[in-house]
Structure formats: C-alpha cells, structure tokens
Design a protein around this motif. Structure first.
Motif, PDB file in Angstrom:
ATOM      1  N   GLU A 179       0.828  -1.206   0.000  1.00 15.42           N
ATOM      2  CA  GLU A 179       0.000   0.000   0.000  1.00 15.42           C
ATOM      3  C   GLU A 179       0.863   1.257   0.000  1.00 15.42           C
ATOM      4  O   GLU A 179       0.541   2.249  -0.649  1.00 15.42           O
ATOM      5  CB  GLU A 179      -0.948  -0.010   1.195  1.00 15.42           C
ATOM      6  N   ARG A 180       1.978   1.195   0.710  1.00 13.88           N
ATOM      7  CA  ARG A 180       2.897   2.341   0.777  1.00 13.88           C
ATOM      8  C   ARG A 180       3.518   2.611  -0.588  1.00 13.88           C
ATOM      9  O   ARG A 180       3.639   3.762  -1.000  1.00 13.88           O
ATOM     10  CB  ARG A 180       3.965   2.044   1.836  1.00 13.88           C
ATOM     11  N   GLU A 181       3.898   1.544  -1.304  1.00 15.15           N
ATOM     12  CA  GLU A 181       4.454   1.723  -2.647  1.00 15.15           C
ATOM     13  C   GLU A 181       3.417   2.312  -3.597  1.00 15.15           C
ATOM     14  O   GLU A 181       3.721   3.216  -4.385  1.00 15.15           O
ATOM     15  CB  GLU A 181       4.941   0.385  -3.210  1.00 15.15           C
ATOM     16  N   LEU A 182       2.212   1.791  -3.528  1.00 15.29           N
ATOM     17  CA  LEU A 182       1.148   2.290  -4.396  1.00 15.29           C
ATOM     18  C   LEU A 182       0.871   3.767  -4.094  1.00 15.29           C
ATOM     19  O   LEU A 182       0.681   4.563  -5.010  1.00 15.29           O
ATOM     20  CB  LEU A 182      -0.110   1.441  -4.229  1.00 15.29           C
ATOM     21  N   ALA A 183       0.893   4.121  -2.822  1.00 20.35           N
ATOM     22  CA  ALA A 183       0.695   5.530  -2.441  1.00 20.35           C
ATOM     23  C   ALA A 183       1.810   6.402  -3.022  1.00 20.35           C
ATOM     24  O   ALA A 183       1.553   7.533  -3.458  1.00 20.35           O
ATOM     25  CB  ALA A 183       0.637   5.662  -0.925  1.00 20.35           C
ATOM     26  N   ASP A 184       3.045   5.899  -3.035  1.00 18.91           N
ATOM     27  CA  ASP A 184       4.170   6.645  -3.605  1.00 18.91           C
ATOM     28  C   ASP A 184       3.996   6.882  -5.105  1.00 18.91           C
ATOM     29  O   ASP A 184       4.627   7.771  -5.674  1.00 18.91           O
ATOM     30  CB  ASP A 184       5.494   5.898  -3.387  1.00 18.91           C
ATOM     31  N   CYS A 185       3.174   6.057  -5.753  1.00 20.33           N
ATOM     32  CA  CYS A 185       2.959   6.160  -7.195  1.00 20.33           C
ATOM     33  C   CYS A 185       1.793   7.082  -7.556  1.00 20.33           C
ATOM     34  O   CYS A 185       1.481   7.255  -8.724  1.00 20.33           O
ATOM     35  CB  CYS A 185       2.714   4.773  -7.800  1.00 20.33           C
ATOM     36  N   ARG A 186       1.149   7.638  -6.562  1.00 24.60           N
ATOM     37  CA  ARG A 186       0.004   8.524  -6.818  1.00 24.60           C
ATOM     38  C   ARG A 186       0.454   9.982  -6.919  1.00 24.60           C
ATOM     39  O   ARG A 186       1.333  10.422  -6.187  1.00 24.60           O
ATOM     40  CB  ARG A 186      -1.034   8.393  -5.720  1.00 24.60           C
ATOM     41  N   THR A 187      -0.185  10.686  -7.834  1.00 25.26           N
ATOM     42  CA  THR A 187       0.021  12.122  -7.990  1.00 25.26           C
ATOM     43  C   THR A 187      -1.347  12.788  -7.867  1.00 25.26           C
ATOM     44  O   THR A 187      -2.356  12.099  -7.676  1.00 25.26           O
ATOM     45  CB  THR A 187       0.626  12.445  -9.367  1.00 25.26           C
ATOM     46  N   ASP A 188      -1.384  14.085  -8.005  1.00 24.28           N
ATOM     47  CA  ASP A 188      -2.663  14.801  -7.968  1.00 24.28           C
ATOM     48  C   ASP A 188      -3.581  14.365  -9.109  1.00 24.28           C
ATOM     49  O   ASP A 188      -4.792  14.456  -9.007  1.00 24.28           O
ATOM     50  CB  ASP A 188      -2.433  16.313  -8.048  1.00 24.28           C
ATOM     51  N   GLU A 189      -2.980  13.868 -10.193  1.00 26.26           N
ATOM     52  CA  GLU A 189      -3.759  13.413 -11.344  1.00 26.26           C
ATOM     53  C   GLU A 189      -4.186  11.956 -11.243  1.00 26.26           C
ATOM     54  O   GLU A 189      -4.913  11.453 -12.078  1.00 26.26           O
ATOM     55  CB  GLU A 189      -2.957  13.608 -12.648  1.00 26.26           C
ATOM     56  N   GLY A 190      -3.709  11.247 -10.251  1.00 29.68           N
ATOM     57  CA  GLY A 190      -4.055   9.836 -10.080  1.00 29.68           C
ATOM     58  C   GLY A 190      -2.821   8.952 -10.073  1.00 29.68           C
ATOM     59  O   GLY A 190      -1.720   9.405  -9.743  1.00 29.68           O
ATOM     60  N   LEU A 191      -3.007   7.717 -10.461  1.00 30.51           N
ATOM     61  CA  LEU A 191      -1.926   6.729 -10.441  1.00 30.51           C
ATOM     62  C   LEU A 191      -0.947   6.978 -11.581  1.00 30.51           C
ATOM     63  O   LEU A 191      -1.340   7.067 -12.742  1.00 30.51           O
ATOM     64  CB  LEU A 191      -2.515   5.323 -10.562  1.00 30.51           C
ATOM     65  N   ASN A 192       0.330   7.107 -11.240  1.00 33.64           N
ATOM     66  CA  ASN A 192       1.378   7.269 -12.244  1.00 33.64           C
ATOM     67  C   ASN A 192       1.809   5.862 -12.672  1.00 33.64           C
ATOM     68  O   ASN A 192       2.560   5.185 -11.955  1.00 33.64           O
ATOM     69  CB  ASN A 192       2.556   8.054 -11.671  1.00 33.64           C
ATOM     70  N   LEU A 193       1.317   5.430 -13.816  1.00 30.31           N
ATOM     71  CA  LEU A 193       1.533   4.060 -14.270  1.00 30.31           C
ATOM     72  C   LEU A 193       3.007   3.736 -14.497  1.00 30.31           C
ATOM     73  O   LEU A 193       3.447   2.627 -14.193  1.00 30.31           O
ATOM     74  CB  LEU A 193       0.730   3.796 -15.545  1.00 30.31           C
ATOM     75  N   LEU A 194       3.787   4.692 -14.986  1.00 31.31           N
ATOM     76  CA  LEU A 194       5.210   4.416 -15.198  1.00 31.31           C
ATOM     77  C   LEU A 194       5.945   4.228 -13.873  1.00 31.31           C
ATOM     78  O   LEU A 194       6.883   3.437 -13.789  1.00 31.31           O
ATOM     79  CB  LEU A 194       5.863   5.509 -16.039  1.00 31.31           C
ATOM     80  N   SER A 195       5.502   4.914 -12.822  1.00 28.31           N
ATOM     81  CA  SER A 195       6.095   4.680 -11.498  1.00 28.31           C
ATOM     82  C   SER A 195       5.773   3.279 -11.002  1.00 28.31           C
ATOM     83  O   SER A 195       6.625   2.601 -10.419  1.00 28.31           O
ATOM     84  CB  SER A 195       5.582   5.713 -10.492  1.00 28.31           C
ATOM     85  N   VAL A 196       4.540   2.828 -11.261  1.00 25.59           N
ATOM     86  CA  VAL A 196       4.156   1.459 -10.914  1.00 25.59           C
ATOM     87  C   VAL A 196       5.054   0.475 -11.666  1.00 25.59           C
ATOM     88  O   VAL A 196       5.611  -0.461 -11.074  1.00 25.59           O
ATOM     89  CB  VAL A 196       2.670   1.198 -11.243  1.00 25.59           C
ATOM     90  N   CYS A 197       5.198   0.698 -12.960  1.00 27.70           N
ATOM     91  CA  CYS A 197       6.030  -0.195 -13.783  1.00 27.70           C
ATOM     92  C   CYS A 197       7.477  -0.204 -13.299  1.00 27.70           C
ATOM     93  O   CYS A 197       8.111  -1.260 -13.270  1.00 27.70           O
ATOM     94  CB  CYS A 197       5.972   0.235 -15.249  1.00 27.70           C
ATOM     95  N   GLY A 198       7.985   0.951 -12.914  1.00 25.47           N
ATOM     96  CA  GLY A 198       9.352   1.035 -12.409  1.00 25.47           C
ATOM     97  C   GLY A 198       9.542   0.221 -11.147  1.00 25.47           C
ATOM     98  O   GLY A 198      10.543  -0.482 -10.977  1.00 25.47           O
ATOM     99  N   ARG A 199       8.574   0.264 -10.262  1.00 27.88           N
ATOM    100  CA  ARG A 199       8.668  -0.512  -9.017  1.00 27.88           C
ATOM    101  C   ARG A 199       8.566  -2.013  -9.288  1.00 27.88           C
ATOM    102  O   ARG A 199       9.271  -2.804  -8.672  1.00 27.88           O
ATOM    103  CB  ARG A 199       7.600  -0.052  -8.030  1.00 27.88           C
ATOM    104  N   ILE A 200       7.702  -2.398 -10.215  1.00 22.03           N
ATOM    105  CA  ILE A 200       7.602  -3.821 -10.564  1.00 22.03           C
ATOM    106  C   ILE A 200       8.929  -4.294 -11.160  1.00 22.03           C
ATOM    107  O   ILE A 200       9.451  -5.353 -10.783  1.00 22.03           O
ATOM    108  CB  ILE A 200       6.428  -4.062 -11.536  1.00 22.03           C
ATOM    109  N   ALA A 201       9.497  -3.503 -12.069  1.00 23.59           N
ATOM    110  CA  ALA A 201      10.790  -3.861 -12.676  1.00 23.59           C
ATOM    111  C   ALA A 201      11.882  -3.929 -11.614  1.00 23.59           C
ATOM    112  O   ALA A 201      12.735  -4.827 -11.633  1.00 23.59           O
ATOM    113  CB  ALA A 201      11.158  -2.852 -13.766  1.00 23.59           C
ATOM    114  N   ALA A 202      11.859  -2.995 -10.656  1.00 26.66           N
ATOM    115  CA  ALA A 202      12.880  -2.976  -9.602  1.00 26.66           C
ATOM    116  C   ALA A 202      12.785  -4.210  -8.721  1.00 26.66           C
ATOM    117  O   ALA A 202      13.802  -4.789  -8.320  1.00 26.66           O
ATOM    118  CB  ALA A 202      12.740  -1.707  -8.761  1.00 26.66           C
ATOM    119  N   LYS A 203      11.567  -4.639  -8.416  1.00 28.40           N
ATOM    120  CA  LYS A 203      11.393  -5.842  -7.603  1.00 28.40           C
ATOM    121  C   LYS A 203      11.927  -7.068  -8.335  1.00 28.40           C
ATOM    122  O   LYS A 203      12.591  -7.917  -7.739  1.00 28.40           O
ATOM    123  CB  LYS A 203       9.917  -6.035  -7.247  1.00 28.40           C
ATOM    124  N   GLU A 204      11.622  -7.160  -9.619  1.00 31.75           N
ATOM    125  CA  GLU A 204      12.127  -8.283 -10.429  1.00 31.75           C
ATOM    126  C   GLU A 204      13.655  -8.258 -10.474  1.00 31.75           C
ATOM    127  O   GLU A 204      14.306  -9.285 -10.296  1.00 31.75           O
ATOM    128  CB  GLU A 204      11.557  -8.217 -11.844  1.00 31.75           C
TER     129      GLU A 204
END
Length: 122
Positions: free
Chosen positions: A27-52
């Motif tokens: 939940e904390r990671e997902l919160a870090d990916c949110r902006t005023d415009e909503g979910l920043n999908l590239l930030s989500v993708c970056g975190r998934i890639a980083a975990k892998e």
C-alpha cells in the motif's frame, strides 16, 4: 535487470482494477505512485521492474518472487531504495547479501530497472 511494459500493466489494471496491483506492491508503494492526477503508471512499472531486478540479484533458483517482501521506497533525495522483509530478507541473508541497490528508468511505454547485490561485509 528487468523491463516492464506500461501497456501490459495498463491492460492488467483495466481488466482487474487497481486493487490487483496490491498483489505486487505494498500500500505504501502504491501511495508513492500517486500524484494529484491519479496513479502514475510508469512509477508502478518502475517498481515492478525494480522488484524483479532485485529478486534476480539474489540468485535463487526455483523460488517464487516474494512480491510484498521486496519494497521499493524513495530516499529523501528521490532515488529508489530496496527494503527486504520476511522471506526476501532471509533469502538475502542465506546468499550472503547485505542489501540491494537499484536504479530505475522509464520513458513512454517501458520501465527498466537494474539491481545489484551488496555482499555482506562490504
């Protein structure tokens, strides 16, 4: 190293909704990916890639990636940090790894990450 397609993640979110991402991100990671415009999908993708990438740097065979035990946080300076918890921390300890450094980059439709193990005692 790992690469994640934003189109693929966008499709997953469209089919299953944002709650599906909580299987891979805390939940904390997902919160870090949110902006005023909503979910920043590239930030989500970056975190998934980083975990892998982080998981690959552990050099373990025949194990399932413990998604929620590898957490990508943002340092005060803005760069990504890997925090290992639970099973991921135990795998690192067994491998003689003290930590994992990671670099993330994204552009248009892809995010990439490179992870490197930090040997214990370094």
């Amino acid at each position: 190293m790992d690469i994640v397609s934003a189109a693929r993640v966008r499709r997953i979110v469209a089919e299953h909704g944002e709650p599906f991402l909580l299987r891979m991100l805390t939940e904390r990671e997902l919160a870090d990916c949110r902006t005023d415009e909503g979910l920043n999908l590239l930030s989500v993708c970056g975190r998934i890639a980083a975990k892998e990438a982080a998981f690959k740097s552990l050099r373990v065979a025949d194990r399932i990636l413990p998604w929620l035990d590898i957490e990508v946080r943002r340092a005060d300076g803005g760069w990504p940090l890997i925090e290992l918890h639970g099973r991921a921390a135990r795998l690192a300890q067994e491998a003689g790894i003290e930590g994992i450094t990671v670099s993330i980059s994204h552009d248009v439709d892809y995010a990439v990450a490179v992870g490197a193990a930090v040997p214990a005692g370094s």
